[in-house]
Design an enzyme around this catalytic site. Structure first.
Site: not given
Ligand code: ADP
Ligand code: ADP
Ligand code: ZN
Length: 216
Positions: A13, A88, A127, A172
């Site tokens: 995203k 969310r 990441r 998560r």
């Protein structure tokens, strides 16, 4: 053009939002980035959310709704925005609809970056981001063009998120499946959802999203 990029943690995203913001000159609104800035600044908000984020749980809806409501009011959002990481939960989605309706605005597309959980741990554990401009990179899939130098701004410092570890990723992903994925039927009922295969290369995902947005 008002767009939501929707998908699990690590789907891409933020990567796609950065590309879209540049291409269309619209604002990238990442609630994760906003919260991390609050934590770094040590503000009351930052102190309130730090532990929740470190555990990989969702920050309470009232806090998130207030945060995004303030941001969407700003003049730079009038040209359009890309939401990354919001909404969310169902209350967040309903609050977003209400605040947009009040301003005579609406959502053009929800782009669902569909991807298998199995790929996401690798995505997240590799990441890193530029410490100056926030540009996103990956140890294997998206290295800077010049080793150790940010493509976007030339800085040489990078940072890794504390919550990008295998343990927190599990929490998560659970939060995504339990609380966020149920939003898809909500947006499908409004006929604004488009699905993109998130397992292909960054440039392929970008191409597919561009094609979708040509029709907006
Ligand atoms: P999200 O914002 O959905 O959590 P990111 O955009 O930060 O995800 O992407 C997670 C990691 O995977 C980053 O390191 C990014 O460089 C990398 N990445 C993003 N999209 C792809 C892709 N299509 N293929 C391979 N790696 C990707
Ligand atoms: P990712 O890139 O992995 O999808 P984000 O950067 O969007 O993660 O979010 C990091 C953390 O910030 C989340 O795990 C959560 O604790 C918090 N957060 C961000 N956006 C929201 C939101 N809309 N509602 C609740 N919590 C949020
Ligand atoms: Zn940079």
């Amino acid at each position: 053009m008002n767009v939501i990029l929707f998908g699990p943690p690590g789907a891409g995203k933020g990567t796609q939002a950065q590309l879209l913001a540049k291409r269309y000159g619209i604002v990238h609104l990442s609630t994760g980035d906003m919260l991390r800035q609050a934590v770094a600044s040590g503000s009351a908000l930052g102190q309130a959310v730090q532990k929740i984020m470190a555990a990989g749980s969702l920050v309470p809806d009232d806090i998130m709704i207030e945060l995004i409501a303030e941001r969407i009011e700003a003049p730079d959002c009038a040209n359009g925005f890309i939401l990354d990481g919001f909404p969310r939960t169902t209350p967040q989605a309903e609050a977003l609809d209400a605040m947009l309706a009040e301003k005579g605005m609406s959502l053009d597309r929800v782009i669902w970056i569909e991807i298998d959980d199995a790929i996401l741990v690798d995505r997240i554990s590799g990441r890193f981001n530029c410490a100056e401009c926030g540009a996103g990179f990956h140890d294997s899939f998206h290295r800077p063009k010049v080793e150790g130098v940010c493509d976007g701004c030339g800085a040489r410092e990078f940072s890794r998120r504390k919550d990008d570890n295998a343990e927190t990723v599990k929490a998560r992903l659970e939060a995504y499946h339990e609380q966020t994925a149920p939003l898809l039927p909500y947006y499908r009922s409004k006929s604004i959802v488009e699905t993109v295969d998130g397992s292909t290369q960054i440039s392929d995902v970008a191409g597919r999203i561009e094609t979708i947005l040509e029709g907006v």
